[in-house]
Design an enzyme around this catalytic site. Structure first.
Site, PDB file in Angstrom:
ATOM      1  CE  LYS A  15     -18.388  45.456  12.926  1.00  0.00           C
ATOM      2  NZ  LYS A  15     -19.201  44.547  12.098  1.00  0.00           N
TER       3      LYS A  15
ATOM      4  CD  GLU B  60     -32.793  52.988  10.753  1.00  0.00           C
ATOM      5  OE1 GLU B  60     -33.451  52.577  11.749  1.00  0.00           O
ATOM      6  OE2 GLU B  60     -32.579  52.324   9.739  1.00  0.00           O
TER       7      GLU B  60
ATOM      8  CB  CYS C  76     -35.423  49.718  10.773  1.00  0.00           C
ATOM      9  SG  CYS C  76     -35.307  50.402   9.126  1.00  0.00           S
TER      10      CYS C  76
ATOM     11  CD  GLU D 242     -36.289  46.652  15.924  1.00  0.00           C
ATOM     12  OE1 GLU D 242     -35.156  46.650  16.423  1.00  0.00           O
ATOM     13  OE2 GLU D 242     -36.587  47.310  14.907  1.00  0.00           O
TER      14      GLU D 242
HETATM   15  O1  TXE Z   1     -27.425  44.222  15.664  1.00  0.00           O
HETATM   16  P1  TXE Z   1     -26.257  45.141  16.155  1.00  0.00           P
HETATM   17  P2  TXE Z   1     -27.690  42.664  15.855  1.00  0.00           P
HETATM   18  C1  TXE Z   1     -32.140  45.222  15.782  1.00  0.00           C
HETATM   19  C2  TXE Z   1     -33.049  44.015  15.772  1.00  0.00           C
HETATM   20  C3  TXE Z   1     -32.118  42.900  16.128  1.00  0.00           C
HETATM   21  C4  TXE Z   1     -31.190  43.577  17.097  1.00  0.00           C
HETATM   22  C5  TXE Z   1     -29.862  42.913  17.250  1.00  0.00           C
HETATM   23  O2  TXE Z   1     -34.036  44.157  16.750  1.00  0.00           O
HETATM   24  O3  TXE Z   1     -32.767  41.836  16.748  1.00  0.00           O
HETATM   25  O4  TXE Z   1     -31.019  44.865  16.553  1.00  0.00           O
HETATM   26  O5  TXE Z   1     -29.262  42.691  15.985  1.00  0.00           O
HETATM   27  C6  TXE Z   1     -21.977  46.289  14.965  1.00  0.00           C
HETATM   28  N1  TXE Z   1     -19.447  48.732  18.689  1.00  0.00           N
HETATM   29  N2  TXE Z   1     -31.693  45.594  14.462  1.00  0.00           N
HETATM   30  O6  TXE Z   1     -27.108  42.132  17.109  1.00  0.00           O
HETATM   31  O7  TXE Z   1     -25.498  44.525  17.263  1.00  0.00           O
HETATM   32  C7  TXE Z   1     -22.283  44.928  14.398  1.00  0.00           C
HETATM   33  O8  TXE Z   1     -21.095  44.193  14.183  1.00  0.00           O
HETATM   34  C8  TXE Z   1     -19.533  49.025  17.386  1.00  0.00           C
HETATM   35  C9  TXE Z   1     -32.333  46.744  13.897  1.00  0.00           C
HETATM   36  O9  TXE Z   1     -27.259  42.017  14.615  1.00  0.00           O
HETATM   37  O10 TXE Z   1     -26.870  46.459  16.373  1.00  0.00           O
HETATM   38  C10 TXE Z   1     -23.011  45.297  13.130  1.00  0.00           C
HETATM   39  O11 TXE Z   1     -22.099  45.682  12.112  1.00  0.00           O
HETATM   40  N3  TXE Z   1     -20.241  48.287  16.512  1.00  0.00           N
HETATM   41  C11 TXE Z   1     -31.643  47.248  12.718  1.00  0.00           C
HETATM   42  C12 TXE Z   1     -23.835  46.511  13.581  1.00  0.00           C
HETATM   43  O12 TXE Z   1     -23.177  46.999  14.742  1.00  0.00           O
HETATM   44  C13 TXE Z   1     -20.896  47.214  16.993  1.00  0.00           C
HETATM   45  C14 TXE Z   1     -30.909  46.338  11.850  1.00  0.00           C
HETATM   46  C15 TXE Z   1     -25.282  46.211  13.924  1.00  0.00           C
HETATM   47  O13 TXE Z   1     -25.306  45.173  14.866  1.00  0.00           O
HETATM   48  C16 TXE Z   1     -20.843  46.865  18.350  1.00  0.00           C
HETATM   49  C17 TXE Z   1     -30.333  45.215  12.554  1.00  0.00           C
HETATM   50  C18 TXE Z   1     -20.079  47.671  19.213  1.00  0.00           C
HETATM   51  N4  TXE Z   1     -19.989  47.414  20.525  1.00  0.00           N
HETATM   52  C19 TXE Z   1     -30.753  44.875  13.813  1.00  0.00           C
HETATM   53  N5  TXE Z   1     -21.595  45.758  18.540  1.00  0.00           N
HETATM   54  C20 TXE Z   1     -32.274  48.404  12.001  1.00  0.00           C
HETATM   55  N6  TXE Z   1     -32.213  49.596  12.589  1.00  0.00           N
HETATM   56  O14 TXE Z   1     -32.773  48.249  10.915  1.00  0.00           O
HETATM   57  C21 TXE Z   1     -22.094  45.415  17.335  1.00  0.00           C
HETATM   58  N7  TXE Z   1     -21.671  46.284  16.393  1.00  0.00           N
END
Ligand code: TXE
Length: 493
Positions: free
Chosen positions: A176, A251, A285, A386
Site C-alpha cells: 500500500k 521506521e 527521515c 519532527e
Molecule cells: O504519514 P503517515 P503522513 C512523518 C513526517 C510527516 C508525518 C505525517 O513527520 O510530517 O510523518 O506524514 C499510511 N493504518 N513522516 O501523514 O500517515 C498512509 O496512507 C495504516 C516520516 O503522510 O505515517 C501512508 O501510506 N496505514 C516518514 C503511510 O501510512 C496508514 C515518511 C505513511 O503515512 C494509516 C513520511 C492507518 N491508520 C512521513 N494512516 C519517514 N519515516 O521517513 C496512514 N497510513
C-alpha cells in the site's frame, strides 16, 4: 490524465469503490494522474491472492530459493532499464529533485540484487544439543503475507527496502503506497510480471490510510506489517498489529543531531549540515534537523552556514540546476509553516527564511524558504518534534558530555552525525549516541548492505543489510529421536 488500476492476483482491476483520487504535482499544485481509491473489499481480494500465492502447492512455494533469487535479479535489471522513466514519475508525483530520484532509482536495483543473492543463503543450524540420543536443527521459514505500507517521500526506495527481503525470504506481499505518491508504485507493478513473478506474489492497493491501511494491518491473514511513516501513525499501526499478534517493523523518522566539534574540518561540516537538512527539502527521515555546534566556533559556524544556505537554488525539481524543491503534500506544507510560526512564538530567532517562498521560480508550487533558527532552547517544540521540512535549529554545546546529553535528549533515535578530527572522540561518540545510524565526518550515506533503523521512538527492526532478511523469517526448531529408546513419558526429555 492517465487513470490507473489496482494490481490483484496478477490482474489490473478497477477499485471496488468505483472512485479515483487525483494525484497532485507539488510543483504546479495541479492534478496529473488518477489513482484508484481502494477499500476493504480490494484489500480482502489482494490478501486472498497473496495467501493463495503462498499456499503449499503454489508455483512460488515450489520454486527453489535460487529461482526466487533469479527473479529478484531480473527485477533489479528491469528497474535499471526503467530508472529514468520511474525517476521522472516520482519527481512529478512528490516534487523531489529529479537528480535525487534518478540517483535513488539507479541504486534501487542493488536492493533486489543483494537480497536476490541472499535468497539461497538462508540456512538453518544444526545445534549440538545437550540431550543424548536427539538430533536438533532449525529451519528458517517465511512468515506468509506481508503488508508493506510506504510513505510519500521516497516511494520506490522505501518499498524496495521491504519488498526485496520479503520476497527473498519467500513471502508474498500486499503493498500500500502513500495516497500522495502512488503513481510510481502502480507503474512499478508491471515489472513483477515482466520479471516472471507468479501472479499474486505482489499485489498493490492504493488509497487512504484508514480505508486501505487499516483493513490491511488488521486482516487476519496478514502475518507481518512493514511500515514507514510518521511516528503517530506508526504507533497506531503497531497497536492494530498487536491485536493480531503480527510481526512488525517500523521506521518512523527522527530528530537527528548533526554535532560539530571545534576540531572539525569546518568547510566539510558546514557542507554536511546543509546536506543534512536542505537536501530533499528536509523531507527525509534522517534529516539532521538539529545542528549542535561547539560554543567556541558557534558564531563563525553560524555565519558560514547561513552564507552557504543562502545560495540554495529553489525551483522546478525537473530542472538540473535546482537544489531545493517544493514540499510534497499540501498538508505537509501547512505543517512546516505551522512549525515555523510556533518556533517564532516560542522565542527562537529566525536567522533565515521563515516563510512560504514567493520567488518567481517557485511558481504556484508548495515551497517553503530554507529556514534556520538560533536561540533554540531544549524545551521548544522545534527542538523536539519532527518537522519534515527545510527547517534547521542551531544549538550550542560546551563539551562532549553536553553534546551527548542534548543529542540524546529526544524521544527519537534514527541517526546522528559527528564532525571531529579526533579518533578517540569519534569512537566515544559513536558508542554513546542513541541512534541506529551514526555518521562521522559525513552525512546521509546509505547502502543496501548496511542495516538501517531506529532506536527509541524511531522504530523497530532493521531494513537493508543481511539483518533485514531475518525480519521476514521465523525459526522452527526440529527435534528427532535417534536413540530408538522409550524414555520415561512423565519426565521432560
Ligand atoms: O504519514 P503517515 P503522513 C512523518 C513526517 C510527516 C508525518 C505525517 O513527520 O510530517 O510523518 O506524514 C499510511 N493504518 N513522516 O501523514 O500517515 C498512509 O496512507 C495504516 C516520516 O503522510 O505515517 C501512508 O501510506 N496505514 C516518514 C503511510 O501510512 C496508514 C515518511 C505513511 O503515512 C494509516 C513520511 C492507518 N491508520 C512521513 N494512516 C519517514 N519515516 O521517513 C496512514 N497510513
Amino acid at each position: 490524465m492517465k487513470k490507473y488500476q489496482l494490481l490483484v492476483g496478477g490482474e489490473w482491476r478497477d477499485p471496488s469503490s468505483g472512485a479515483w483520487l487525483e494525484s497532485m504535482n507539488p510543483f504546479t499544485g495541479a492534478p496529473w494522474a488518477l489513482v484508484p481509491r481502494g477499500g476493504k473489499a480490494d484489500v480482502d481480494a489482494a490478501v486472498a491472492a497473496a495467501k493463495a500465492a503462498f499456499c503449499r502447492q503454489s508455483e512460488w512455494r515450489r520454486m527453489t530459493a535460487t529461482g526466487r533469487g533469479a527473479l529478484l535479479h531480473r527485477l533489479g535489471d528491469l528497474v535499471a532499464v526503467e530508472a529514468e522513466r520511474l525517476a521522472e514519475i516520482e519527481t512529478r508525483d512528490n516534487g523531489k529533485l529529479l537528480a535525487e530520484m534518478r540517483a535513488q532509482l539507479n541504486y534501487i536495483p542493488q536492493w533486489f540484487r543483494y537480497f536476490g543473492g541472499l535468497a539461497d543463503k538462508i540456512e538453518g543450524r544444526v545445534i549440538p544439543i545437550d540431550k543424548p540420543g536427539v538430533f536438533n536443527f532449525t529451519r528458517e521459514e517465511p512468515l506468509g503475507v506481508v503488508a508493506a505500507i510506504t510513505p510519500w517521500n521516497s516511494p520506490l526506495l522505501l518499498a524496495a527496502w521491504k519488498l526485496a527481503p520479503a520476497l527473498a525470504a519467500g513471502n508474498t506481499v500486499v503493498w500500500k503506497p502513500s495516497e500522495f505518491s502512488s503513481v510510481s508504485a502502480l507503474e512499478f507493478g508491471e515489472l513483477f510480471e515482466r520479471a516472471g513473478f507468479p501472479p499474486g506474489v505482489v499485489n498493490i492497493i492504493t488509497g487512504f490510510g484508514n480505508e486501505v491501511g487499516e483493513p490491511l494491518v488488521t486482516h487476519p491473514d496478514v502475518a507481518k506489517v512493514a511500515f514507514t511513516g510518521g511516528d503517530r501513525t506508526g504507533e497506531q499501526v503497531y497497536q492494530m498489529a498487536a491485536r493480531g499478534i503480527k510481526h512488525v517493523t517500523l521506521e518512523l523518522g527522527g530528530k537527528s543531531a548533526n554535532i560539530v566539534f571545534d576540531d572539525a574540518d569546518l568547510t566539510a561540516a558546514v557542507n554536511g549540515v546543509v546536506s543534512g537538512i536542505f537536501a530533499a527539502t528536509g523531507q527525509t527521515c534522517i534529516a539532521g534537523s538539529r545542528a549542535l555546534i561547539h560554543r567556541s566556533i558557534y558564531p563563525e559556524f553560524a555565519e558560514r552556514l547561513l552564507a552557504l544556505a543562502r545560495t540554495a537554488r529553489m525551483g522546478d525539481p525537473l530542472d538540473s540546476g535546482t537544489q531545493v524543491g517544493p514540499i510534497t503534500t499540501r498538508p505537509q506544507y501547512e505543517k512546516v509553516l505551522d512549525y515555523i510560526r510556533i518556533a517564532k512564538e516560542e522565542g527562537a530567532l529566525c536567522r533565515m527564511g521563515g516563510a512560504a517562498a514567493s520567488r518567481p521560480e517557485c511558481g504556484s508550487g508548495w515551497f517553503v524558504e530554507p529556514t534556520i533558527f538560533t536561540d533554540v532552547r531544549p524545551e521548544m517544540r522545534i527542538a523536539n518534534e519532527e518537522v519534515f521540512g527545510p527547517v534547521l535549529s542551531i544549538i550550542p554545546f560546551d563539551d562532549e558530555e553536553d553534546a551527548i546529553r542534548i543529542a540524546n535528549n529526544t524521544v527519537y533515535g534514527l541517526a546522528a552525525g559527528v564532525w571531529t578530527a579526533s579518533m578517540r572522540r569519534a569512537l566515544m561518540m559513536t558508542e554513546r549516541l542513541e541512534a541506529g545510524t551514526v555518521w562521522v565526518n559525513t552525512y546521509r550515506a546509505i547502502s543496501y548492505m548496511s542495516p538501517f533503523g531506529g532506536y527509541k521512538r524511531s522504530g523497530l527492526g532493521r531494513e537493508s543489510g543481511a539483518e533485514a532478511i531475518r525480519e521476514y523469517l521465523q525459526t522452527k526448531s526440529v527435534w528427532i529421536d535417534i536413540s530408538g529408546s522409550s524414555p520415561n513419558p512423565f519426565v521432560m526429555r
